[in-house]
Each structure stands twice: as C-alpha cells, then as structure tokens.
Scaffold this motif. Structure first.
Motif, PDB file in Angstrom:
ATOM      1  N   PRO A 137       0.799  -1.232   0.000  1.00 50.63           N
ATOM      2  CA  PRO A 137       0.000   0.000   0.000  1.00 50.63           C
ATOM      3  C   PRO A 137       0.826   1.274   0.000  1.00 50.63           C
ATOM      4  O   PRO A 137       0.353   2.325  -0.426  1.00 50.63           O
ATOM      5  CB  PRO A 137      -0.832  -0.124   1.283  1.00 50.63           C
ATOM      6  N   ASP A 138       2.070   1.205   0.482  1.00 53.19           N
ATOM      7  CA  ASP A 138       2.897   2.410   0.565  1.00 53.19           C
ATOM      8  C   ASP A 138       3.929   2.500  -0.552  1.00 53.19           C
ATOM      9  O   ASP A 138       4.830   3.330  -0.501  1.00 53.19           O
ATOM     10  CB  ASP A 138       3.596   2.462   1.926  1.00 53.19           C
ATOM     11  N   ASP A 139       3.803   1.641  -1.556  1.00 54.65           N
ATOM     12  CA  ASP A 139       4.767   1.650  -2.661  1.00 54.65           C
ATOM     13  C   ASP A 139       4.444   2.830  -3.584  1.00 54.65           C
ATOM     14  O   ASP A 139       3.393   2.852  -4.239  1.00 54.65           O
ATOM     15  CB  ASP A 139       4.677   0.342  -3.437  1.00 54.65           C
ATOM     16  N   PRO A 140       5.322   3.838  -3.672  1.00 58.15           N
ATOM     17  CA  PRO A 140       5.012   5.030  -4.470  1.00 58.15           C
ATOM     18  C   PRO A 140       5.040   4.790  -5.978  1.00 58.15           C
ATOM     19  O   PRO A 140       4.400   5.498  -6.740  1.00 58.15           O
ATOM     20  CB  PRO A 140       6.084   6.041  -4.049  1.00 58.15           C
ATOM     21  N   LYS A 141       5.814   3.795  -6.415  1.00 55.26           N
ATOM     22  CA  LYS A 141       5.918   3.507  -7.847  1.00 55.26           C
ATOM     23  C   LYS A 141       5.913   1.996  -8.032  1.00 55.26           C
ATOM     24  O   LYS A 141       6.946   1.378  -8.296  1.00 55.26           O
ATOM     25  CB  LYS A 141       7.183   4.127  -8.434  1.00 55.26           C
ATOM     26  N   PRO A 142       4.720   1.387  -7.911  1.00 56.37           N
ATOM     27  CA  PRO A 142       4.658  -0.080  -7.900  1.00 56.37           C
ATOM     28  C   PRO A 142       4.919  -0.735  -9.250  1.00 56.37           C
ATOM     29  O   PRO A 142       5.306  -1.896  -9.303  1.00 56.37           O
ATOM     30  CB  PRO A 142       3.241  -0.365  -7.431  1.00 56.37           C
ATOM     31  N   GLY A 164       7.876  -2.535  -9.373  1.00 55.32           N
ATOM     32  CA  GLY A 164       8.892  -1.663  -8.807  1.00 55.32           C
ATOM     33  C   GLY A 164       9.658  -2.340  -7.684  1.00 55.32           C
ATOM     34  O   GLY A 164      10.851  -2.074  -7.475  1.00 55.32           O
ATOM     35  N   GLN A 165       8.980  -3.235  -6.945  1.00 53.06           N
ATOM     36  CA  GLN A 165       9.608  -3.997  -5.879  1.00 53.06           C
ATOM     37  C   GLN A 165       9.491  -5.483  -6.235  1.00 53.06           C
ATOM     38  O   GLN A 165       8.488  -6.117  -5.916  1.00 53.06           O
ATOM     39  CB  GLN A 165       8.929  -3.716  -4.530  1.00 53.06           C
TER      40      GLN A 165
END
Length: 340
Positions: A137-142, A164-165
């Motif tokens: 939920p906190d991934d700014p650029k998924p 992104g991760q």
C-alpha cells in the motif's frame, strides 16, 4: 500467632511475584496484518519485554498470508526467550501482508502517461487478458512500463510491465500489457435502455460529442438515418447506436397498394401504384404506376404513400425489368436493406 502472620506474608509475596511474572508474559497473536516485507517477533507475540523485539525473516508477498504452526511457535519462543502463556502444539498464527489492488483504471492511466501522443482528449483504453495486481500500500511507484508501442491506425498497443519492488518470482515480476485505444468520436448513443424489437424514435437517442467506447461496426451520427428502425437486441443507455444492432422496419410490403405523389413548384400529382419491394420509412423503393404501367422510384412516406422526387426517371414495366426488380428485391431482403 506471629508465625502464622509471617507465613501468610511470605505466601502473599509469592503470589504477588507470580502475578507479576504472569503479567509480563507474552500472548500469541492468532492473526497479524503487517505492512513491511519483514516478519518481526512482535508480529507473533504481544506484550514482549522492552528491547526483546527483533526481525525473524521475510514476510509474504503483498496480499498473501503465511501460517506459523504450534511447534514452530514454541521453537521461536524458546530461541528468543519469550515467556509465552498457554503454549500448545495446536496453536496457529496467520500473518497477512497488507496490499492494494492495481485495477484496469490504474493501468489505463499508466498507459496514457506513457503515450503523450494521445493528447488530453477523452479516450477509451481496453485491456486484454488483464489480471489485477497486488502491491504494497505504501509503494510510491509499484509498476514501471517499458517498450510501449502503439499503432495509431488500428489502436493496438503493447507494453512490458515490471514490478517496482520485485518478489523474486519471474512469473509475477513482469508481464505483457496489451489492448486497444479508442479515440473519442461524435456519434449517437441510446438515451435509455431498449428491449429487442423496439422501434426507435428521436427521443430514444442523443448525441454524444466525445464517445470513447469500443465501436465494432458502423456508428450513426444523424437521427434521421435511424428514425423508425428496429432494435434487434436489447441495448443499454449510453451505448453507441450501431448498424449491426438495427434493421429497417418494414412499413410497405411488396404487392401493397400505395398512392404515388409527385410535388414540384406549382405542381402536385397523385397516382395509384403497387409496391414492387418491401420498404421502411424513408427508404427508396420501386413502385409500379398502374395508370402508365411505368416503374418509378420513390421514398416510403407511410404504409400507403410513396413520394417521387423531381428528376426521377420512370422505366417501362417490361417482363425483364420486373424479373430483375423481383430478384433484386429478394436479395436485398435477405441482406436486410439499409437506407440508401
């Protein structure tokens, strides 16, 4: 008497000490929701001693869960000195990683950001074989797009999407994103839902100045072109008026008697005739003038009237012409005649 008091005092102190020990004992969390990619000791046990918390290992992927059984819980508690109440081999802890869903709207917006040639006008982006993606939920650029290609003539596009991760699973960390982009058009849409068999009037449609939905066949832009036509299947409000969903409503049938009218400045003539083919409202058909035995072409005004326009040239009603018209009429009926 004093001895009894002393013994009671010692017993009370022992109870107090035991109570204090149990008060500091940890309790098992049967369920836990984590936001990071690491499972900590405090995700399994509550009420730990100060400074006792520590990381244990990698957590599940966003949206996924892992379960820790009783035997493993006992081993973890023993290893890290956790005084755990009610230890049991049948205990179970479930740890779930928080997530958010990237849906079609998210990826459509991402495609638009990567195709500046689309401009700022409304478009419709239809994704093919799409599956939603779970991310932190906190991934700014998924997600990152690469190799974005778009054929402006056909509307087809393709791109490679990368997490992104990365999770370490190649089948989940990247995938192909394909679909079609439809530019906005000015066309007629249905003002409300209509069941199959409905005859359309002007009140049933409205003009959409920026329709961006999918269009599989010819779309109409003029109310006059579809007035009096019949819907062949149920339609919903806001959907485009397409020729594949309509057929001409027959007002005048082959062999029907009709009044032939001809109007010009200062001239108004009428004659009796017989229709040589089926025709819908506004459709041009051939009709035999019974008075002159000539065949004329006129526009169907109603079930009993044909209007012949100035410049229409009559032809003799010989057997060859009648046979040709009969064959043409039969073929046209099979093809479901449209407005000419």
């Amino acid at each position: 008497m004093p001895a009894r008091v002393a013994i009671a005092g010692v017993f009370a102190l022992a109870l107090t000490a035991a109570g204090a020990t149990h008060a500091r004992a940890a309790t098992l969390r049967s369920t836990a929701l984590i936001t990071s990619g690491t499972v900590r000791l405090s995700d399994l046990f509550a009420d730990l001693e100060p400074g006792q918390d520590r990381p244990l290992g990698p957590g599940p992927a966003p949206g996924a869960s892992i379960q820790v059984g009783g035997a493993q819980l006992i081993a973890i508690a023993d290893e890290y000195g956790v005084d755990w109440l009610d230890q049991s081999p049948s205990a179970m802890a479930t740890i779930t990683r928080a997530s958010r869903i990237l849906d079609q709207a998210y990826f459509a917006d991402l495609i638009r950001q990567n195709l500046p040639d689309l401009g700022n006008g409304p478009v419709s982006i239809d994704l093919r074989d799409f599956h939603p993606m779970m991310v932190a939920p906190d991934d700014p650029k998924p997600v990152v797009l690469s190799d974005v290609k778009w054929d402006q003539r056909s509307g087809w596009f393709s791109a490679t999407a990368y997490r992104g991760q990365p999770t370490g699973d190649i089948t989940r960390d990247s995938f192909m994103l394909t679909g079609v982009i439809h530019a906005a058009r000015r066309l007629l849409v249905y003002a409300h839902a209509l069941p199959a068999g409905s005859v359309i009037s002007a009140s049933d449609v409205q003009l959409d100045e920026s329709y961006a939905g999918h269009i599989g066949s010819r779309a109409f832009t003029n109310e006059a072109d579809i007035d009096g036509m019949t819907v062949t299947r149920g339609v919903v409000a806001g959907s485009a008026v397409l020729d594949q969903d309509l057929h001409r409503t027959v007002l005048m049938h082959k062999g029907d008697p009709a009044v032939i009218t001809f109007a010009a400045p200062g001239v108004h003539l009428t004659a009796t005739g017989r229709a040589l083919e089926d025709g819908g409202a506004g459709q041009y058909v051939h009709i035999l003038n019974l008075s002159s035995s000539m065949i004329v072409t006129g526009r169907v005004v109603s079930a009993s009237e044909i209007e012949v326009e100035a410049g229409s040239n009559p032809v003799p009603s010989d057997s060859n012409t009648l046979r040709h018209l009969t064959t043409s009429s039969r073929d046209a009926s099979r093809a479901d005649l449209s407005l000419r």
